[in-house]
Scaffold this motif. Structure first.
Motif, PDB file in Angstrom:
ATOM      1  N   CYS A 107      10.106   7.715  -3.295  1.00 44.23           N
ATOM      2  CA  CYS A 107       8.719   8.767  -3.480  1.00 44.23           C
ATOM      3  C   CYS A 107       9.212  10.206  -4.084  1.00 44.23           C
ATOM      4  CB  CYS A 107       8.165   8.808  -2.121  1.00 44.23           C
ATOM      5  SG  CYS A 107       7.637   7.014  -1.477  1.00 44.23           S
ATOM      6  N   GLU A 137       3.121   7.783  -6.663  1.00 47.32           N
ATOM      7  CA  GLU A 137       2.922   8.050  -4.888  1.00 47.32           C
ATOM      8  C   GLU A 137       3.245   9.574  -4.578  1.00 47.32           C
ATOM      9  OE1 GLU A 137       2.518   8.543  -1.688  1.00 47.32           O
ATOM     10  OE2 GLU A 137       2.137   6.617  -2.098  1.00 47.32           O
ATOM     11  N   SER A 138       2.229  10.060  -4.497  1.00 51.48           N
ATOM     12  CA  SER A 138       2.532  11.708  -4.357  1.00 51.48           C
ATOM     13  C   SER A 138       2.737  12.276  -2.980  1.00 51.48           C
ATOM     14  CB  SER A 138       1.316  12.249  -4.981  1.00 51.48           C
ATOM     15  OG  SER A 138       0.135  12.211  -4.017  1.00 51.48           O
ATOM     16  N   THR A 188       8.808   4.864  -7.272  1.00 56.26           N
ATOM     17  CA  THR A 188       8.036   3.748  -6.349  1.00 56.26           C
ATOM     18  C   THR A 188       8.038   2.686  -7.326  1.00 56.26           C
ATOM     19  OG1 THR A 188       5.838   3.245  -5.764  1.00 56.26           O
ATOM     20  CG2 THR A 188       5.850   4.779  -7.552  1.00 56.26           C
ATOM     21  N   THR A 195       0.688  -1.242  -0.073  1.00 62.00           N
ATOM     22  CA  THR A 195      -0.073   0.156  -0.143  1.00 62.00           C
ATOM     23  C   THR A 195       0.716   1.115   0.107  1.00 62.00           C
ATOM     24  OG1 THR A 195      -0.059  -0.248   2.511  1.00 62.00           O
ATOM     25  CG2 THR A 195      -1.942  -1.151   1.220  1.00 62.00           C
ATOM     26  N   PHE A 196       2.077   1.260   0.463  1.00 60.95           N
ATOM     27  CA  PHE A 196       2.893   2.425   0.436  1.00 60.95           C
ATOM     28  C   PHE A 196       4.396   1.963   0.116  1.00 60.95           C
ATOM     29  CE2 PHE A 196       5.931   5.446   2.015  1.00 60.95           C
ATOM     30  CZ  PHE A 196       5.420   6.597   1.378  1.00 60.95           C
ATOM     31  N   PRO A 197       4.866   2.668  -0.961  1.00 62.33           N
ATOM     32  CA  PRO A 197       4.510   3.443  -1.817  1.00 62.33           C
ATOM     33  C   PRO A 197       3.526   3.038  -2.763  1.00 62.33           C
ATOM     34  CG  PRO A 197       6.787   3.041  -2.487  1.00 62.33           C
ATOM     35  CD  PRO A 197       6.441   2.184  -1.158  1.00 62.33           C
ATOM     36  N   ALA A 198       2.472   3.973  -3.273  1.00 63.47           N
ATOM     37  CA  ALA A 198       1.626   3.523  -4.002  1.00 63.47           C
ATOM     38  C   ALA A 198       2.285   3.348  -5.475  1.00 63.47           C
ATOM     39  CB  ALA A 198       0.438   4.416  -4.192  1.00 63.47           C
ATOM     40  N   TRP A 199       1.568   2.602  -6.402  1.00 63.40           N
ATOM     41  CA  TRP A 199       2.160   2.223  -7.695  1.00 63.40           C
ATOM     42  C   TRP A 199       1.096   2.544  -8.900  1.00 63.40           C
ATOM     43  CZ3 TRP A 199       1.486  -0.831 -12.041  1.00 63.40           C
ATOM     44  CH2 TRP A 199       2.546  -0.823 -12.923  1.00 63.40           C
TER      45      TRP A 199
END
Length: 484
Positions: A361, A196-197, A350, A189-193
């Motif tokens: 990120c 990732e903002s 990411t 879930t982190f960082p999103a792909w």
């Protein structure tokens, strides 16, 4: 990290300590303020007024993972030690004034961890050190907070075991294993792909907060020179002799678009003809070093780095290379600067699908000590086409369009070893078709981006009766941007 050197008459802010995020954005400030409290740091407009306060580095417990909420529409991630409400209240009482909550940091399960406090006169107390969060993201130290240090060490041990066994595995089995692992990695879930903002959302919020304190737009040196609003950088990793022998179609494709790229070569996996390297450089291309053997062990430990470094530095000298990319994007924050290259480009912004999942990120360059890090911000061709089985370039286009809109660095890594597949080559050609004539893009080599980022970091903003101006090596082609 570059620190500002400004006189009081030209600084917009005065800070009680060096501020990494202001240095990164090139916002004019000087060091000299004092918060009047031994446990807090402070940033205040030079002309006086309300201030931004945060806990002094190293004064709190170990970092934790959370999200900042209630301050803006975004909820950027926070990876920092926190000033709890219990410890904040007596500090606020000593500061004086009337303080109330203005937001919170919540845990990954949604629990309240700490409050953001605002004083009726406009001052703001953050319960975390923004620099700590930023450095924990750039360095990927956040992985110890999101998945646990023991799990992270276990994953790295498995990664090393895989790369030691990989030469013995048939290619089809390697791909099958990677595809199966990708299904697990996609749950991250982190960082999103693919985007990732969170880090940039935090930087944007900090600029808005200090602009509000200053009561005027906050100037900064823009990320890109001249009239360019984003950057497009083409790179290739040449993994095997087959890739080295398959350069010509890639070269012709890029030449036909008026573009040039960088090729990262492996010194001791195949024969690299120095005459051909020189011809590439004379034609406007670049060559970098891609590890020593491409066996996934270059950054296994500091001992291994020092053992292999002479061979990599020798290749860099023979080739005129100033850049490095680690095979399979293996990386280590403390180890990378030991390599002695001008820049590294091993860290994705990411990417959950690489053997070393995660990312910095950031879609802008940044410094790791004295080395410039150029993040990989577009998905790799092998990931898209071999592992995830995409059919076209749409994932590249969607991410590049996002980066263009946000003023970022669109840095792509493709492999001549895989571009022999006509499907991938056609997708790459269509990608170049789309952006080759985009005048808003700064279409340059990675070494030029690194050189610019150093010139930008060595420059500063000063204000005179005509307004703000850039002083230093970026004065000729730098631009000034404003927030607020």
């Amino acid at each position: 990290m570059v620190t500002p050197s400004l006189s009081p008459s030209t600084a917009l802010f005065v800070a009680s300590t060096g501020v990494t995020w202001l240095d990164h954005l090139r916002v004019p400030y000087e060091i000299g303020g004092d918060p009047g409290h031994e446990r807090l740091e402070q940033l205040q407009p030079a002309a006086s007024g309300p201030c931004l306060l945060w806990p002094r580095a190293g004064d709190l417990a170990r970092p934790t993972a959370g999200r900042l909420s209630g301050v803006s529409a975004q909820s950027p991630p926070i990876f920092s030690a926190l000033l709890s409400d219990e410890h904040a209240r007596p500090l606020l009482a000593k500061l004086g004034g009337v303080w109330s909550t203005a937001g919170a940091v919540t845990g990954l399960a949604g629990q309240h961890l700490a409050s953001v406090w605002r004083e009726e006169g406009g001052s703001l107390l953050l319960p975390f050190d923004p620099d700590e969060t930023i450095l924990n993201v750039w360095s990927e130290a956040y992985t110890a907070l999101t998945i646990g240090d023991a799990t992270r060490r276990g994953k790295r041990a498995l990664m090393r075991a895989y790369y030691r066994a990989r030469p013995l595995l048939p290619r089809n089995l390697q791909i099958w294993l990677r595809r199966g692992f990708a299904r697990v990695q996609a749950r991250s879930t982190f960082p999103a792909w693919p985007v990732e903002s969170g880090l940039h959302d935090l930087l944007d919020l900090l600029l808005i907060l200090v602009a509000d304190l200053a009561g005027e737009p906050v100037p900064h040196i823009a990320a890109w020179p001249d009239d360019h609003t984003w950057a497009l950088v083409l790179t290739h990793d040449v993994e095997q002799a087959e890739g080295w022998n398959a350069l010509d179609p890639v070269l012709e494709l890029e030449r036909s678009h008026g573009l040039r790229s960088s090729f990262n070569l492996v010194p001791r996996r195949y024969d690299v003809d120095v005459t051909r390297v020189q011809a590439l450089i004379e034609d406007g291309f670049e060559v970098g070093v891609h590890g020593l053997y491409h066996d996934g062990r270059d950054l296994e430990s500091e001992e291994m780095v020092r053992k292999r470094l002479p061979g990599m530095r020798d290749a860099a000298q023979r080739w005129g290379a100033v850049g490095f990319r680690s095979p399979a994007t293996h990386r280590g924050w403390e180890l990378m600067p030991l390599l002695g290259f001008d820049y590294d480009s091993s860290c994705p912004d990411t990417d959950p699908f690489e053997p070393q999942a995660g990312g910095c990120c950031s879609w802008l360059p940044f410094f790791d000590q004295d080395m410039v890090e150029l993040p990989l911000t577009l998905p790799q061709d092998h990931t898209l086409f071999a592992i995830l089985r995409h059919e076209d370039e749409s994932a590249w286009v969607q991410k590049a369009d996002f980066l263009r809109a946000r003023g970022g660095l669109a840095l792509i890594d493709t492999h001549p070893d895989y571009l022999v597949d006509e499907r991938i080559m056609r997708a790459y050609g269509r990608f170049l078709d789309r952006y080759a004539r985009d005048e808003s893009a700064w279409r340059v080599l990675p070494r030029e981006v690194s050189a610019w980022w150093r010139r930008r970091a060595a420059s500063r903003l000063e204000r005179d009766h005509e307004g703000w101006r850039i002083v230093g090596p970026a004065a000729g082609d730098g631009r000034i941007g404003f927030t607020g």
